[in-house]
Design a protein around this motif. Structure first.
Motif, mmCIF file in Angstrom:
data_model
loop_
_atom_site.group_PDB
_atom_site.id
_atom_site.type_symbol
_atom_site.label_atom_id
_atom_site.label_comp_id
_atom_site.label_asym_id
_atom_site.label_seq_id
_atom_site.Cartn_x
_atom_site.Cartn_y
_atom_site.Cartn_z
ATOM 1 N N SER A 195 -78.966 39.446 147.633
ATOM 2 C CA SER A 195 -79.968 38.428 147.986
ATOM 3 C C SER A 195 -80.162 38.296 149.486
ATOM 4 N N VAL A 203 -84.094 38.641 149.601
ATOM 5 C CA VAL A 203 -84.936 37.460 149.867
ATOM 6 C C VAL A 203 -85.885 37.687 151.044
ATOM 7 N N ASN A 256 -89.931 38.251 150.754
ATOM 8 C CA ASN A 256 -90.740 37.263 151.454
ATOM 9 C C ASN A 256 -91.927 37.903 152.180
ATOM 10 N N THR A 316 -85.723 36.095 142.774
ATOM 11 C CA THR A 316 -84.346 36.362 143.187
ATOM 12 C C THR A 316 -83.354 35.913 142.122
ATOM 13 N N GLY A 335 -82.199 30.671 148.829
ATOM 14 C CA GLY A 335 -82.221 31.869 148.001
ATOM 15 C C GLY A 335 -81.048 32.790 148.197
ATOM 16 N N THR A 336 -80.246 32.580 149.248
ATOM 17 C CA THR A 336 -79.108 33.458 149.512
ATOM 18 C C THR A 336 -77.922 32.671 150.059
#
Length: 243
Positions: A27, A31, A35, A47, A142-143
Motif C-alpha cells: 500500500s 496508494v 492516486n 486499496t 490508505g497506508t
C-alpha cells in the motif's frame, strides 16, 4: 464502465513486488501510484479490496507460523483505529488527505534514511502504540504498513514469521476498513472492473517478491525502497500543489 489502464495494472504489480521485498506492504507504493489515476476516495476503496488478496497470498506463501502475542497486541488496536481513521476520512476534503499522504511518505522515508539506527523497544506498550498508529494511518491515508513494520522489527522475528504475522494483521485491517469505505461510498461501481485483475496481481506479485527476496539482502533493499517512497511522496506532493 471505465476502460482498463494497463500501465496502472503494471505499476500495481511493481508495487506488490516492492512491498513484499521491502517489508512495508504494497500500500505504501500502491496508494500514491493509484492516486495518479483515480480520485482519492476510489484509491482507498481499491486499496482495501486489493490488499485482501495480497495478504491472503502472503499468509499462504510465508506460512512458517504466526506470532500470536504480536497478533493480539498489534492487531487488535490496528483494527480499532483503522475503523476510526476510515470514518474520519468523511470529514476531510480529498485534497487535504492527498497532501497528508504526500507529507507522511516524505517524512517517513527521510526519518528512516537519516536515522538508520532508529529502533523501537520490544514491549507490549510499544506494540499497542505502533498498532494503533499504523491502523489509524491505514484508515485515514490508505497506508500504515511502514509504521507496523518498524514496530514489528523490534521483536527480531524470523523473516517468514515476520511477513506472515504482518500480513495477517494487515488482512484484519483491510477486512475492517473495506466495510467502512463501502458505507462511506468509496467503492465505486466503475472501479470494480479492476478488482479481478488486482486480485491476480496481488498473488503473482507476492510470489515474485518472495523469489527475489531470497537473493537480495533485506537491509540494502529497504534503503532502495525508502528512496522510492521518498520519490513517490515528492511526486504526490507536486501533483497536489499543481492541481
Amino acid at each position: 464502465m471505465r476502460d482498463l489502464n494497463y500501465l496502472f495494472l503494471f505499476l500495481a504489480l511493481i508495487a506488490e513486488i516492492l512491498g513484499t521485498i521491502g517489508g512495508f506492504g504494497s500500500s505504501v507504493f500502491f496508494v500514491p501510484v493509484a492516486n495518479l489515476y483515480f480520485d482519492f476516495e476510489s484509491v482507498l476503496g481499491l486499496t482495501a479490496i486489493y490488499h485482501l488478496s495480497s495478504n491472503i497470498s502472503k499468509i499462504v506463501l510465508f506460512k512458517k507460523g504466526l506470532n500470536k502475542k504480536l497478533l493480539l497486541h498489534i492487531g487488535i488496536p490496528s483494527v480499532i483505529f483503522v475503523i476510526v481513521g476510515g470514518l474520519l476520512t468523511k470529514l476531510f476534503k480529498s485534497t487535504y488527505l492527498e497532501l497528508f499522504l504526500a507529507v507522511f511518505l516524505i517524512v517517513l522515508a527521510l526519518v528512516f534514511l537519516i536515522k538508520k539506527e532508529l529502533i523501537i523497544l520490544p514491549n507490549k506498550k510499544n506494540a499497542i502504540i505502533g498498532g494503533s498508529l499504523s491502523g489509524f494511518s491505514a484508515g485515514l491515508l490508505g497506508t500504515g504498513g511502514a509504521i507496523r513494520g518498524l514496530t514489528m522489527a523490534a521483536f527480531n522475528l524470523e523473516k517468514n514469521m515476520f511477513i506472515a504475522t504482518s500480513a495477517f494483521i494487515d488482512f484484519l485491517i483491510d477486512f475492517s476498513r473495506t466495510f467502512v469505505y463501502y458505507f462511506n461510498g468509496f467503492i465505486h461501481k466503475d472501479d470494480l472492473i479492476y478488482v479481478p485483475f488486482l486480485l491476480v496481481i496481488g498473488f503473482v506479485g507476492t510470489v515474485i517478491g518472495k523469489k527475489i527476496l531470497e537473493f537480495i539482502p533485506q537491509d540494502k533493499f529497504k534503503r532502495i525502497s525508502l528512496g522510492l517512497i521518498l520519490v513517490i511522496g515528492m511526486v504526490t506532493l507536486t501533483n497536489v500543489l499543481l492541481s
